[in-house]
Design an enzyme around this catalytic site. Sequence first.
Site, PDB file in Angstrom:
ATOM      1  N   GLY A   8      -8.214 -23.245  12.467  1.00 56.45           N
ATOM      2  CA  GLY A   8      -7.247 -22.694  11.504  1.00 56.45           C
ATOM      3  C   GLY A   8      -7.760 -22.826  10.080  1.00 56.45           C
ATOM      4  O   GLY A   8      -6.988 -22.975   9.128  1.00 56.45           O
ATOM      5  N   LEU A  10      -8.962 -20.831   7.892  1.00 54.08           N
ATOM      6  CA  LEU A  10      -8.814 -19.801   6.857  1.00 54.08           C
ATOM      7  C   LEU A  10      -7.384 -19.716   6.333  1.00 54.08           C
ATOM      8  O   LEU A  10      -6.996 -18.741   5.698  1.00 54.08           O
ATOM      9  CB  LEU A  10      -9.249 -18.431   7.404  1.00 54.08           C
ATOM     10  CG  LEU A  10     -10.708 -18.333   7.867  1.00 54.08           C
ATOM     11  CD1 LEU A  10     -11.041 -16.898   8.276  1.00 54.08           C
ATOM     12  CD2 LEU A  10     -11.671 -18.811   6.800  1.00 54.08           C
ATOM     13  N   GLN A  12      -3.789 -21.781   4.454  1.00 51.85           N
ATOM     14  CA  GLN A  12      -3.493 -22.373   3.139  1.00 51.85           C
ATOM     15  C   GLN A  12      -4.227 -23.704   2.944  1.00 51.85           C
ATOM     16  O   GLN A  12      -4.855 -23.930   1.913  1.00 51.85           O
ATOM     17  CB  GLN A  12      -1.968 -22.592   2.976  1.00 51.85           C
ATOM     18  CG  GLN A  12      -1.587 -23.031   1.563  1.00 51.85           C
ATOM     19  CD  GLN A  12      -0.149 -23.540   1.449  1.00 51.85           C
ATOM     20  OE1 GLN A  12       0.547 -23.732   2.447  1.00 51.85           O
ATOM     21  NE2 GLN A  12       0.300 -23.761   0.231  1.00 51.85           N
ATOM     22  N   ASP A  50      -9.897 -18.843  19.071  1.00 53.79           N
ATOM     23  CA  ASP A  50      -8.458 -18.840  19.374  1.00 53.79           C
ATOM     24  C   ASP A  50      -8.182 -20.145  20.132  1.00 53.79           C
ATOM     25  O   ASP A  50      -8.621 -20.306  21.277  1.00 53.79           O
ATOM     26  CB  ASP A  50      -8.139 -17.613  20.248  1.00 53.79           C
ATOM     27  CG  ASP A  50      -6.685 -17.591  20.696  1.00 53.79           C
ATOM     28  OD1 ASP A  50      -5.952 -18.573  20.452  1.00 53.79           O
ATOM     29  OD2 ASP A  50      -6.288 -16.581  21.327  1.00 53.79           O
ATOM     30  N   TYR A 140       8.775 -24.479  15.956  1.00 55.12           N
ATOM     31  CA  TYR A 140       7.749 -25.168  15.157  1.00 55.12           C
ATOM     32  C   TYR A 140       7.925 -26.686  15.268  1.00 55.12           C
ATOM     33  O   TYR A 140       6.985 -27.412  15.606  1.00 55.12           O
ATOM     34  CB  TYR A 140       7.878 -24.713  13.703  1.00 55.12           C
ATOM     35  CG  TYR A 140       6.920 -25.361  12.726  1.00 55.12           C
ATOM     36  CD1 TYR A 140       5.540 -25.267  12.890  1.00 55.12           C
ATOM     37  CD2 TYR A 140       7.399 -26.038  11.604  1.00 55.12           C
ATOM     38  CE1 TYR A 140       4.666 -25.833  11.960  1.00 55.12           C
ATOM     39  CE2 TYR A 140       6.537 -26.596  10.674  1.00 55.12           C
ATOM     40  CZ  TYR A 140       5.176 -26.499  10.859  1.00 55.12           C
ATOM     41  OH  TYR A 140       4.309 -27.055   9.944  1.00 55.12           O
ATOM     42  N   LYS A 144       5.500 -29.377  17.114  1.00 55.61           N
ATOM     43  CA  LYS A 144       4.775 -30.328  16.264  1.00 55.61           C
ATOM     44  C   LYS A 144       5.101 -31.782  16.650  1.00 55.61           C
ATOM     45  O   LYS A 144       4.215 -32.629  16.633  1.00 55.61           O
ATOM     46  CB  LYS A 144       5.082 -30.092  14.781  1.00 55.61           C
ATOM     47  CG  LYS A 144       4.592 -28.763  14.233  1.00 55.61           C
ATOM     48  CD  LYS A 144       3.086 -28.555  14.297  1.00 55.61           C
ATOM     49  CE  LYS A 144       2.321 -29.308  13.255  1.00 55.61           C
ATOM     50  NZ  LYS A 144       0.873 -28.952  13.239  1.00 55.61           N
TER      51      LYS A 144
HETATM   52  P1  NAD Z   1      -1.524 -21.374   7.583  1.00 53.43           P
HETATM   53  O1  NAD Z   1      -0.556 -20.516   8.331  1.00 53.43           O
HETATM   54  O2  NAD Z   1      -1.841 -21.006   6.177  1.00 53.43           O
HETATM   55  O3  NAD Z   1      -2.885 -21.501   8.389  1.00 53.43           O
HETATM   56  C1  NAD Z   1      -2.948 -21.620   9.783  1.00 53.43           C
HETATM   57  C2  NAD Z   1      -4.193 -20.902  10.257  1.00 53.43           C
HETATM   58  O4  NAD Z   1      -4.179 -20.953  11.690  1.00 53.43           O
HETATM   59  C3  NAD Z   1      -4.243 -19.422   9.847  1.00 53.43           C
HETATM   60  O5  NAD Z   1      -5.435 -19.138   9.132  1.00 53.43           O
HETATM   61  C4  NAD Z   1      -4.197 -18.673  11.168  1.00 53.43           C
HETATM   62  O6  NAD Z   1      -4.999 -17.507  11.190  1.00 53.43           O
HETATM   63  C5  NAD Z   1      -4.718 -19.724  12.137  1.00 53.43           C
HETATM   64  N1  NAD Z   1      -4.292 -19.468  13.510  1.00 53.43           N
HETATM   65  C6  NAD Z   1      -3.139 -18.950  13.965  1.00 53.43           C
HETATM   66  N2  NAD Z   1      -3.160 -18.839  15.298  1.00 53.43           N
HETATM   67  C7  NAD Z   1      -4.368 -19.300  15.708  1.00 53.43           C
HETATM   68  C8  NAD Z   1      -4.998 -19.447  16.965  1.00 53.43           C
HETATM   69  N3  NAD Z   1      -4.390 -19.061  18.089  1.00 53.43           N
HETATM   70  N4  NAD Z   1      -6.233 -19.986  16.993  1.00 53.43           N
HETATM   71  C9  NAD Z   1      -6.861 -20.356  15.871  1.00 53.43           C
HETATM   72  N5  NAD Z   1      -6.341 -20.222  14.644  1.00 53.43           N
HETATM   73  C10 NAD Z   1      -5.102 -19.709  14.568  1.00 53.43           C
HETATM   74  O7  NAD Z   1      -0.975 -22.859   7.671  1.00 53.43           O
HETATM   75  P2  NAD Z   1      -1.409 -24.145   6.837  1.00 53.43           P
HETATM   76  O8  NAD Z   1      -0.399 -24.350   5.805  1.00 53.43           O
HETATM   77  O9  NAD Z   1      -2.829 -24.101   6.461  1.00 53.43           O
HETATM   78  O10 NAD Z   1      -1.142 -25.251   7.965  1.00 53.43           O
HETATM   79  C11 NAD Z   1      -2.154 -25.970   8.594  1.00 53.43           C
HETATM   80  C12 NAD Z   1      -1.521 -27.150   9.307  1.00 53.43           C
HETATM   81  O11 NAD Z   1      -0.796 -27.953   8.372  1.00 53.43           O
HETATM   82  C13 NAD Z   1      -0.514 -26.769  10.397  1.00 53.43           C
HETATM   83  O12 NAD Z   1      -0.667 -27.642  11.475  1.00 53.43           O
HETATM   84  C14 NAD Z   1       0.838 -27.004   9.751  1.00 53.43           C
HETATM   85  O13 NAD Z   1       1.810 -27.362  10.685  1.00 53.43           O
HETATM   86  C15 NAD Z   1       0.530 -28.155   8.815  1.00 53.43           C
HETATM   87  N6  NAD Z   1       1.458 -28.225   7.697  1.00 53.43           N
HETATM   88  C16 NAD Z   1       1.384 -27.340   6.656  1.00 53.43           C
HETATM   89  C17 NAD Z   1       2.319 -27.426   5.617  1.00 53.43           C
HETATM   90  C18 NAD Z   1       2.292 -26.495   4.440  1.00 53.43           C
HETATM   91  O14 NAD Z   1       3.220 -26.531   3.614  1.00 53.43           O
HETATM   92  N7  NAD Z   1       1.267 -25.654   4.288  1.00 53.43           N
HETATM   93  C19 NAD Z   1       3.310 -28.410   5.652  1.00 53.43           C
HETATM   94  C20 NAD Z   1       3.368 -29.259   6.745  1.00 53.43           C
HETATM   95  C21 NAD Z   1       2.432 -29.169   7.747  1.00 53.43           C
HETATM   96  N1  SER Z   2       5.555 -25.790   4.839  1.00 53.40           N
HETATM   97  C1  SER Z   2       5.836 -25.846   6.226  1.00 53.40           C
HETATM   98  C2  SER Z   2       6.807 -24.800   6.620  1.00 53.40           C
HETATM   99  O1  SER Z   2       7.635 -24.450   5.794  1.00 53.40           O
HETATM  100  C3  SER Z   2       6.365 -27.210   6.597  1.00 53.40           C
HETATM  101  O2  SER Z   2       5.726 -27.630   7.715  1.00 53.40           O
HETATM  102  O3  SER Z   2       6.785 -24.364   7.745  1.00 53.40           O
END
Ligand code: NAD
Ligand code: SER
Length: 314
Positions: A8, A10, A12, A50, A140, A144
């Site tokens: 994942g 690419l 945020q 994937d 979600y 998680k």
């Molecule tokens: P994001 O949606 O920006 O990135 C997730 C990436 O996973 C995407 O680039 C997407 O293309 C990729 N993806 C989706 N399905 C896939 C698959 N089948 N195989 C491989 N890649 C796949 O999310 P993020 O914010 O970068 O989150 C990353 C992690 O951090 C997640 O586990 C999320 O639960 C956790 N998280 C993020 C936040 C936040 O605010 N950004 C908060 C809490 C937890």
């Molecule tokens: N920022 C994330 C969301 O809103 C929290 O895991 O899904």
Amino acid sequence: MGTILITGGLGQIGTELSELLISTYGNDRILVSDIKKETPNENIRYTRLDVSDADSVRKIIGENDVTDIFHLAAILSATGEKDPFMTFNVNLQGTQNIYRAAKDFDVKKLFIPSTIGVYGPSTPKDLVPEDTQTRPVTMYGITKIAGEMLGDYYFRKFGMDVRGLRFPGLISYKFPPTAGTTDYAVDMIIHAVRGMDYECYLKCDTEMPMMYMPDALNAVVDLYEAPRKNLTRCTDYNVGAYSMTPVTLHREIKKYYPEFKVRYQPDYRQEIADGWPHSIDFRKAQKDWNFKPAYDLELTVKDMILNLRKKFDC
Ligand code: NAD
Ligand code: SER
């Protein structure tokens, strides 16, 4: 030295974490993967992966001498409610595929981020600790919390070094979030910088914990590098920086853009946000690995506006 795989990569967090890990450990060691076909950054080692496809996961890990994994691939809360079945496959089956292959190929260390989404409507709202009611009602959250518990299981049963933390909403300017419930924060600041009014999909007084990306990245690296003997938990350290509502953010932005207007038009994401805590207790992360956020809301907004003005040339 073996390969550090990012799944994942690419998204945020992955976009910025991969830059940071490349600058720390060198380009040769970092293999960035994502389900997307191509990366916009030609200078990184990239492969399409994937995570819900167990054979591909085993192939990539087996063929690349992978010793460490940052498993970021997931479907976040808002998209999760639109397609709960895909979310189950990616977040839970995908995570099991990663854990299983990591065990079989003797991966040394695995980092997996979790979320405040593991809490639910029955969780107390304020200063929520790690050990409390965790009965999430979104797909979600369900996937998680199960991913956290699976990580704890692999640690206990197989001695695998799995580490993770529960992020609040993350605010960042390099790569826009698109799939979560906390995304309004980034969206609101971008609208202000671009001189546009903003329609917020949450009620004005919806309070949630948040954190700026530089603090989130430091948290990942500090936990990943902490001596195992100092860690009293496995996959569920709370981290965070401050709590805010759309109104407190709007007020902060108006210091820079006094004319900036926000309208409130809550949608299905309101129900998701209503199930999450207002604030979290992250004292365990402070005690065990010295977690200390540097950015409060004021500093976050100041830095976001500075960088977005450069990015959009305005
Ligand atoms: P994001 O949606 O920006 O990135 C997730 C990436 O996973 C995407 O680039 C997407 O293309 C990729 N993806 C989706 N399905 C896939 C698959 N089948 N195989 C491989 N890649 C796949 O999310 P993020 O914010 O970068 O989150 C990353 C992690 O951090 C997640 O586990 C999320 O639960 C956790 N998280 C993020 C936040 C936040 O605010 N950004 C908060 C809490 C937890
Ligand atoms: N920022 C994330 C969301 O809103 C929290 O895991 O899904």
